[in-house]
Design a protein around this motif. Structure first.
Motif, PDB file in Angstrom:
ATOM      1  N   CYS A 278       0.826  -1.206   0.000  1.00 14.02           N
ATOM      2  CA  CYS A 278       0.000   0.000   0.000  1.00 14.02           C
ATOM      3  C   CYS A 278       0.860   1.255   0.000  1.00 14.02           C
ATOM      4  O   CYS A 278       0.609   2.201  -0.748  1.00 14.02           O
ATOM      5  CB  CYS A 278      -0.935  -0.027   1.201  1.00 14.02           C
ATOM      6  N   LEU A 279       1.904   1.277   0.831  1.00 12.95           N
ATOM      7  CA  LEU A 279       2.795   2.442   0.896  1.00 12.95           C
ATOM      8  C   LEU A 279       3.551   2.624  -0.419  1.00 12.95           C
ATOM      9  O   LEU A 279       3.732   3.749  -0.899  1.00 12.95           O
ATOM     10  CB  LEU A 279       3.783   2.277   2.052  1.00 12.95           C
ATOM     11  N   THR A 280       3.979   1.520  -0.999  1.00 13.22           N
ATOM     12  CA  THR A 280       4.703   1.607  -2.279  1.00 13.22           C
ATOM     13  C   THR A 280       3.811   2.190  -3.366  1.00 13.22           C
ATOM     14  O   THR A 280       4.227   3.063  -4.138  1.00 13.22           O
ATOM     15  CB  THR A 280       5.210   0.213  -2.696  1.00 13.22           C
ATOM     16  N   ASP A 281       2.589   1.714  -3.434  1.00 16.46           N
ATOM     17  CA  ASP A 281       1.653   2.229  -4.436  1.00 16.46           C
ATOM     18  C   ASP A 281       1.377   3.718  -4.205  1.00 16.46           C
ATOM     19  O   ASP A 281       1.278   4.498  -5.175  1.00 16.46           O
ATOM     20  CB  ASP A 281       0.341   1.453  -4.395  1.00 16.46           C
ATOM     21  N   TYR A 282       1.262   4.116  -2.939  1.00 15.06           N
ATOM     22  CA  TYR A 282       0.984   5.521  -2.647  1.00 15.06           C
ATOM     23  C   TYR A 282       2.172   6.407  -3.027  1.00 15.06           C
ATOM     24  O   TYR A 282       1.998   7.486  -3.608  1.00 15.06           O
ATOM     25  CB  TYR A 282       0.648   5.703  -1.171  1.00 15.06           C
ATOM     26  N   ILE A 283       3.388   5.953  -2.717  1.00 16.07           N
ATOM     27  CA  ILE A 283       4.587   6.731  -3.065  1.00 16.07           C
ATOM     28  C   ILE A 283       4.703   6.868  -4.580  1.00 16.07           C
ATOM     29  O   ILE A 283       4.990   7.955  -5.102  1.00 16.07           O
ATOM     30  CB  ILE A 283       5.841   6.073  -2.464  1.00 16.07           C
ATOM     31  N   ASN A 284       4.472   5.771  -5.308  1.00 16.13           N
ATOM     32  CA  ASN A 284       4.519   5.840  -6.772  1.00 16.13           C
ATOM     33  C   ASN A 284       3.447   6.777  -7.310  1.00 16.13           C
ATOM     34  O   ASN A 284       3.671   7.502  -8.286  1.00 16.13           O
ATOM     35  CB  ASN A 284       4.331   4.442  -7.366  1.00 16.13           C
ATOM     36  N   PHE A 285       2.275   6.765  -6.677  1.00 20.26           N
ATOM     37  CA  PHE A 285       1.194   7.678  -7.085  1.00 20.26           C
ATOM     38  C   PHE A 285       1.619   9.135  -6.902  1.00 20.26           C
ATOM     39  O   PHE A 285       1.384   9.976  -7.779  1.00 20.26           O
ATOM     40  CB  PHE A 285      -0.059   7.375  -6.258  1.00 20.26           C
ATOM     41  N   CYS A 286       2.275   9.439  -5.778  1.00 20.63           N
ATOM     42  CA  CYS A 286       2.740  10.811  -5.536  1.00 20.63           C
ATOM     43  C   CYS A 286       3.800  11.223  -6.551  1.00 20.63           C
ATOM     44  O   CYS A 286       3.800  12.351  -7.045  1.00 20.63           O
ATOM     45  CB  CYS A 286       3.299  10.927  -4.114  1.00 20.63           C
ATOM     46  N   VAL A 287       4.710  10.302  -6.861  1.00 23.81           N
ATOM     47  CA  VAL A 287       5.762  10.599  -7.842  1.00 23.81           C
ATOM     48  C   VAL A 287       5.148  10.861  -9.215  1.00 23.81           C
ATOM     49  O   VAL A 287       5.524  11.804  -9.922  1.00 23.81           O
ATOM     50  CB  VAL A 287       6.777   9.445  -7.907  1.00 23.81           C
ATOM     51  N   GLU A 288       4.186  10.021  -9.612  1.00 33.81           N
ATOM     52  CA  GLU A 288       3.553  10.183 -10.920  1.00 33.81           C
ATOM     53  C   GLU A 288       2.861  11.532 -11.047  1.00 33.81           C
ATOM     54  O   GLU A 288       2.836  12.144 -12.123  1.00 33.81           O
ATOM     55  CB  GLU A 288       2.537   9.063 -11.145  1.00 33.81           C
ATOM     56  N   ASN A 289       2.261  12.029  -9.951  1.00 28.87           N
ATOM     57  CA  ASN A 289       1.509  13.278  -9.998  1.00 28.87           C
ATOM     58  C   ASN A 289       2.355  14.506  -9.713  1.00 28.87           C
ATOM     59  O   ASN A 289       1.879  15.631  -9.891  1.00 28.87           O
ATOM     60  CB  ASN A 289       0.355  13.229  -8.981  1.00 28.87           C
ATOM     61  N   THR A 290       3.601  14.313  -9.284  1.00 27.35           N
ATOM     62  CA  THR A 290       4.435  15.453  -8.893  1.00 27.35           C
ATOM     63  C   THR A 290       5.610  15.688  -9.831  1.00 27.35           C
ATOM     64  O   THR A 290       5.903  16.827 -10.197  1.00 27.35           O
ATOM     65  CB  THR A 290       4.979  15.238  -7.459  1.00 27.35           C
ATOM     66  N   VAL A 291       6.266  14.610 -10.231  1.00 23.92           N
ATOM     67  CA  VAL A 291       7.478  14.728 -11.053  1.00 23.92           C
ATOM     68  C   VAL A 291       7.090  14.694 -12.528  1.00 23.92           C
ATOM     69  O   VAL A 291       6.462  13.731 -12.976  1.00 23.92           O
ATOM     70  CB  VAL A 291       8.469  13.591 -10.733  1.00 23.92           C
ATOM     71  N   PRO A 292       7.447  15.711 -13.294  1.00 31.83           N
ATOM     72  CA  PRO A 292       7.109  15.724 -14.729  1.00 31.83           C
ATOM     73  C   PRO A 292       7.892  14.657 -15.489  1.00 31.83           C
ATOM     74  O   PRO A 292       8.961  14.212 -15.051  1.00 31.83           O
ATOM     75  CB  PRO A 292       7.492  17.138 -15.174  1.00 31.83           C
ATOM     76  N   THR A 293       7.371  14.265 -16.623  1.00 37.15           N
ATOM     77  CA  THR A 293       8.022  13.260 -17.465  1.00 37.15           C
ATOM     78  C   THR A 293       8.358  13.866 -18.818  1.00 37.15           C
ATOM     79  O   THR A 293       7.805  14.891 -19.222  1.00 37.15           O
ATOM     80  CB  THR A 293       7.117  12.039 -17.674  1.00 37.15           C
ATOM     81  N   ARG A 294       9.256  13.200 -19.514  1.00 38.36           N
ATOM     82  CA  ARG A 294       9.578  13.600 -20.884  1.00 38.36           C
ATOM     83  C   ARG A 294       9.901  12.354 -21.695  1.00 38.36           C
ATOM     84  O   ARG A 294      10.326  11.321 -21.149  1.00 38.36           O
ATOM     85  CB  ARG A 294      10.745  14.592 -20.923  1.00 38.36           C
TER      86      ARG A 294
END
Length: 263
Positions: A216-232
């Protein structure tokens, strides 16, 4: 494979790489274009311990006074020096070509003959069609001699595209992938996200089930990264090195500019 723009002044670096980096020490071939070697340059200026040097210096037929030149360094642990032969060598104003035949210690059963390596340099000022015609003629002769041999072509083609004249040869395509664009702003935004998170909610919901809590914590951390860190989106080539970052590329450009100014 590299366009070195003067090989002798890079031999110390290459010697260090072949001594200390496994990727260079165990590689089968080192291929270089624009070696800038001339008849006045001894082989000792471009030799590496454990490698056999084959060179094709730019000749007068090129119509140019300096630049150009090809070199192949074959790893002695991969191929006996006595099993290496220069099959073709060509130099004119449109193309420089060196074809080498090698029979390594281990050759897959599918290949009944020694492999052929063709190194090519086509100058920016060359006639692309004429250069491709010369390349096609050389490749055709090699294929006629041994149709079942593995034939590899590598080099600096600049504006010329041999795809039309050699349609049966294929090139490893670039791979498009998505990467995270980390920055100080992105890290601060991610820290703010974590600081405002009520972490006790996770432990209360899962109790002492450590595996469920971890997922659960891993999924939440990945969710935060996906919504915060831009991609290219980037294109990755088969010879791209993972450690060559944009910062290192900038430093390499500065190094080349400093060398040109110094020279």
């Amino acid at each position: 494979m590299g366009n070195v723009r003067s090989l002798p002044n890079k031999m110390d670096e290459l010697a260090a790489l072949t001594r200390h980096q496994r990727e260079y020490r165990e590689c089968s071939l080192l291929l270089f274009t624009e070696t800038w070697l001339t008849a006045l340059t001894p082989d000792t200026a471009a030799e590496l311990d454990g490698f056999t040097l084959l060179r094709a210096d730019r000749s007068k037929e090129s119509g140019k006074r300096k630049g150009g030149g090809l070199a192949v360094l074959v790893n002695d642990r991969w191929c006996n020096p006595g099993h290496i032969t220069v099959k073709e060598q060509h130099c004119c104003k449109d193309i420089e070509l060196l074809a080498v035949s090698m029979r390594p210690y281990y050759l897959p059963r599918e290949f009944t003959h020694a492999l052929r390596m063709v190194v090519v340099y086509i100058p920016p000022s060359a006639n692309a069609d004429a250069a491709c015609d010369v390349l096609l003629s050389a490749v055709s002769r090699l294929q006629t001699q041994h149709p079942d041999a593995l034939l590899l072509i590598s080099g600096d083609f600049n504006h010329a595209s041999p795809s039309s004249s050699l349609p049966k040869f294929t090139q490893q395509p670039a791979v498009t992938r998505t990467v995270k664009k980390w920055s100080e702003e992105a890290e601060e935004a991610l820290k703010d996200c974590f600081n405002t998170t009520l972490w006790d909610v996770f432990s209360d919901a899962h109790g002492e089930d450590i595996d469920s809590l971890t997922h659960c914590l891993t999924d939440y951390i990945n969710f935060c990264v996906e919504n915060t860190v831009p991609t290219r989106t980037v294109r990755s080539f088969s010879n791209s090195k993972p450690w060559i970052t944009p910062d290192i590329k900038a430093l390499l450009k500065e190094k080349r500019r400093a060398f040109c100014v110094w020279k």
